[in-house]
Design a protein around this motif. Structure first.
Motif, PDB file in Angstrom:
ATOM      1  N   LEU A  37      36.509  43.612  36.911  1.00  0.00           N
ATOM      2  CA  LEU A  37      37.352  43.106  38.447  1.00  0.00           C
ATOM      3  C   LEU A  37      39.438  43.671  38.071  1.00  0.00           C
ATOM      4  CD1 LEU A  37      35.656  40.738  40.196  1.00  0.00           C
ATOM      5  CD2 LEU A  37      36.133  43.274  40.656  1.00  0.00           C
ATOM      6  N   GLY A  38      39.378  42.623  36.532  1.00  0.00           N
ATOM      7  CA  GLY A  38      40.573  42.764  36.678  1.00  0.00           C
ATOM      8  C   GLY A  38      41.270  44.588  35.376  1.00  0.00           C
ATOM      9  N   VAL A  39      40.073  45.382  35.001  1.00  0.00           N
ATOM     10  CA  VAL A  39      40.420  46.411  35.388  1.00  0.00           C
ATOM     11  C   VAL A  39      40.622  47.532  36.656  1.00  0.00           C
ATOM     12  CG1 VAL A  39      39.606  48.945  34.178  1.00  0.00           C
ATOM     13  CG2 VAL A  39      39.267  46.852  32.726  1.00  0.00           C
ATOM     14  N   LYS A  40      39.715  46.768  37.554  1.00  0.00           N
ATOM     15  CA  LYS A  40      40.216  47.816  38.727  1.00  0.00           C
ATOM     16  C   LYS A  40      41.758  47.667  39.316  1.00  0.00           C
ATOM     17  CE  LYS A  40      37.793  47.843  42.961  1.00  0.00           C
ATOM     18  NZ  LYS A  40      36.914  46.845  43.933  1.00  0.00           N
ATOM     19  N   LEU A  41      41.584  45.630  38.847  1.00  0.00           N
ATOM     20  CA  LEU A  41      43.365  45.275  39.875  1.00  0.00           C
ATOM     21  C   LEU A  41      44.286  46.000  38.605  1.00  0.00           C
ATOM     22  CD1 LEU A  41      42.458  41.947  40.964  1.00  0.00           C
ATOM     23  CD2 LEU A  41      42.048  43.875  42.315  1.00  0.00           C
ATOM     24  N   THR A  42      44.189  45.944  37.179  1.00  0.00           N
ATOM     25  CA  THR A  42      45.467  46.306  36.544  1.00  0.00           C
ATOM     26  C   THR A  42      45.514  47.378  35.127  1.00  0.00           C
ATOM     27  OG1 THR A  42      46.178  43.826  37.380  1.00  0.00           O
ATOM     28  CG2 THR A  42      47.164  44.892  35.572  1.00  0.00           C
ATOM     29  N   ALA A  61      43.095  47.128  31.584  1.00  0.00           N
ATOM     30  CA  ALA A  61      42.346  46.455  29.901  1.00  0.00           C
ATOM     31  C   ALA A  61      42.653  45.016  30.287  1.00  0.00           C
ATOM     32  CB  ALA A  61      41.926  46.199  29.328  1.00  0.00           C
ATOM     33  N   GLY A  62      42.253  44.045  29.519  1.00  0.00           N
ATOM     34  CA  GLY A  62      43.492  42.344  29.146  1.00  0.00           C
ATOM     35  C   GLY A  62      43.743  41.862  30.270  1.00  0.00           C
ATOM     36  N   PHE A  63      43.411  41.848  31.141  1.00  0.00           N
ATOM     37  CA  PHE A  63      44.590  41.308  32.281  1.00  0.00           C
ATOM     38  C   PHE A  63      42.953  40.495  32.883  1.00  0.00           C
ATOM     39  CE2 PHE A  63      46.937  44.219  31.942  1.00  0.00           C
ATOM     40  CZ  PHE A  63      48.814  43.120  32.205  1.00  0.00           C
ATOM     41  N   PRO A  64      42.385  39.391  32.636  1.00  0.00           N
ATOM     42  CA  PRO A  64      40.411  39.075  33.326  1.00  0.00           C
ATOM     43  C   PRO A  64      41.398  37.894  34.676  1.00  0.00           C
ATOM     44  CG  PRO A  64      42.151  37.349  31.371  1.00  0.00           C
ATOM     45  CD  PRO A  64      42.428  39.058  31.704  1.00  0.00           C
ATOM     46  N   VAL A  65      40.270  38.129  35.194  1.00  0.00           N
ATOM     47  CA  VAL A  65      40.396  37.484  36.676  1.00  0.00           C
ATOM     48  C   VAL A  65      39.531  36.532  36.698  1.00  0.00           C
ATOM     49  CG1 VAL A  65      39.713  37.945  39.170  1.00  0.00           C
ATOM     50  CG2 VAL A  65      40.314  39.664  38.182  1.00  0.00           C
ATOM     51  N   TYR A  66      39.494  35.487  36.233  1.00  0.00           N
ATOM     52  CA  TYR A  66      39.139  33.988  36.638  1.00  0.00           C
ATOM     53  C   TYR A  66      38.300  33.589  37.964  1.00  0.00           C
ATOM     54  CZ  TYR A  66      41.442  33.407  32.324  1.00  0.00           C
ATOM     55  OH  TYR A  66      42.068  33.375  30.966  1.00  0.00           O
ATOM     56  N   ARG A  67      38.024  33.140  37.958  1.00  0.00           N
ATOM     57  CA  ARG A  67      36.641  32.648  39.550  1.00  0.00           C
ATOM     58  C   ARG A  67      36.470  31.101  39.202  1.00  0.00           C
ATOM     59  NH1 ARG A  67      34.026  37.970  41.303  1.00  0.00           N
ATOM     60  NH2 ARG A  67      34.369  36.783  43.325  1.00  0.00           N
ATOM     61  N   GLY A  68      36.176  30.999  40.666  1.00  0.00           N
ATOM     62  CA  GLY A  68      35.045  30.010  40.919  1.00  0.00           C
ATOM     63  C   GLY A  68      35.271  29.031  39.982  1.00  0.00           C
TER      64      GLY A  68
END
Length: 426
Positions: A160-165, A167-174
């Motif tokens: 998802l991080g790749v989609k938004l930004t 590689a190397g930009f993780p999306v944390y959730r929950g």
RNA sequence: GGAGGAGUGGCAGAGUGGUUGAAUGCACCGGUCUUGAAAACCGGCGUACUCGCAAGGGUACCGGGGGUUCGAAUCCCUCCUCCUCCGCCA
């Protein structure tokens, strides 16, 4: 930046220091070039100042002559001043060149390691300052690395991080997001309890600030830049927080000054990708809580150990296996005089991960920052600056997840419960 | 984003071309007086670079940079910041 004065007065110890950083005799010759350039700079400065003084005097005379109506005499002196101005133009041009050259040379010289810093070429020569002596946590045979645990429990998502930004930009959730927030809170509270003032600084800084802590020009390629506005995304809270006191003179009694700050950190990590960078081991954006200390030169090494002990306590409270390394000359950062690295044991990856770096920069930063203190006699001195991560989140998170996995879920250390509101990730 | 105003020492605030590194007040430091303190009075009180063994000199800096001039805090250009009004907006 080292002070030329120090190179001039204490060249021998600087040479020794650079040798610890594995500088060759050839490289060390730059010190002589620096002294030579500085000699020239001073000679030019003297010459320029003398001419300026002369012109100042003559100009005052012109004023008087004009007032007395002696125009001819005034004109004569004017031509004298004009001649000086031509010489001044040339001298100033040369002086600018020399200063630029000198500065360029100084930028190439790293900080002089403290005498207690061991010699060595690379990470392998670092001294283990404090080892982990207890047994490592026993993991189930099918133990997962944190990137797999993240998928299993839906904690963070790289795709998802790749989609938004990218590689190397993780999306944390929950619970992953909440655990992240809990860690930040935990670190900040512990740091505040230890006497550090919380700072929430801007995450973008201007060029002067980036220069103050040495990101410019040394590490320009490591920072994200907003070119249109001349701003840089901070690679660490150290940058804005240490710069709070740029160009400042603080009373001696205010020392030590202790700051802590949570910020996201943005790093391009250009060319740093390769082995061992999966998952959270290396990312472009991560969260970190930093501690910064402005110290009296006589107490900075005591302060360094205090900071080490403080970070140690954090590791203990997180119940993580860790060790402390005293970095050797060859592995130390450019600006540091002495550095301790903290590494946490990653059970599933079976390796140590660096989670904190605690350093004393002595006056290397404060010289460029012009961060000084005034002593009881009114004399002004450069302060020492120190900083350390307390702590960097991604690898702590990785280790927490990996080391605490059980068939029932991931068990969280007790100190975090009040911040997370849950004890298990399942 | 548009229009106008302003940026001077720790603070307040004079100063619009000539010995102004900058009046004055406050704050601060030292002293006199006082049992002590306050008040009053006297003195001191920026930073950087540089020359000198020292005493003591020199230069630069009035938001940043550039320019005009023999000479600039003072005039011009440019950028930045703050304030007021308008617009937009979480």
């Amino acid at each position: 930046m080292l002070q030329v004065k120090r190179i001039r007065e204490d060249k021998k110890s600087i040479v020794n220091g650079l040798r610890k950083r594995n500088w060759t005799a050839q490289q060390i010759k730059v010190l002589d070039d620096i002294l030579k350039a500085d000699d020239e700079r001073r000679a030019l400065q003297k010459h320029i100042d003398d001419l300026l003084a002369e012109n100042k005097r003559l100009s005052a005379q012109i004023g008087q002559l004009m007032a007395q109506g002696k125009r001819d005499e005034a004109e004569k002196i004017k031509s004298q001043v004009a001649a000086h101005k031509e010489s001044l133009r040339q001298l100033e041009e040369r002086s600018d060149e020399v200063k630029k050259h000198l500065e360029g040379l100084l930028y190439t010289v790293p900080n002089c390691p403290h005498r207690s810093v061991p010699k060595g070429k690379s990470a392998e020569d670092n001294k283990i300052f404090r080892d982990w002596t207890k047994p490592f946590p026993s993991l189930p045979p099918d133990a997962l690395a944190h990137w797999d645990l993240a998928k299993k429990y839906n904690l963070f998502d790289f795709e998802l991080g790749v989609k938004l930004t990218g590689a190397g930009f993780p999306v944390y959730r929950g619970k992953g997001a909440k655990l992240q927030r809990a860690l930040i809170q935990f670190f900040l509270e512990e740091n505040i309890k230890a006497g550090y003032e919380e700072i929430l600084p801007p995450h973008l800084v201007n060029e002067d600030t980036a220069r103050g802590t040495g990101q410019l020009p040394d590490k320009e390629g490591q920072m994200y830049v907003c070119e249109r506005d001349g701003l840089y995304l901070i690679p660490t809270a150290e940058v804005p927080v240490t710069n709070l006191l740029r160009d400042a003179i603080v009373p001696e009694r205010d020392l030590p000054i202790r700051y802590t700050a949570y910020t996201p950190c943005f790093r391009r990590e250009a060319g740093a990708w390769g082995a061992h960078v999966r998952g959270l081991n290396r990312v472009h954006q991560f969260d970190k809580v930093e501690i910064v200390r402005i110290e009296h030169p006589e107490r900075s090494y005591k302060a360094l150990m205090e900071m080490v002990r403080h970070v140690q306590r954090l590791m203990t409270k997180l119940e993580l296996p860790y060790r402390i390394l005293l970095l050797c000359g060859g592995d130390m950062g450019f600006t540091s005089a002495k550095t301790f690295d903290f590494e946490v044991w990653s059970g599933a990856q079976q390796r140590w991960l660096e989670v904190s770096s605690v350093s004393n920069f002595e006056t290397f930063q404060s010289y460029r920052l012009q961060l000084r203190y005034r002593d009881a006699e009114g004399k002004i001195h450069l302060a020492h600056t120190l900083n350390g991560s307390a702590l960097a989140l991604p690898r702590i998170l990785a280790a927490l997840l990996e080391n605490n996995q059980t068939p029932e879920g991931i068990r969280l250390p007790k100190s975090l419960h009040k911040y997370t509101g849950f004890r298990m990730i399942s």
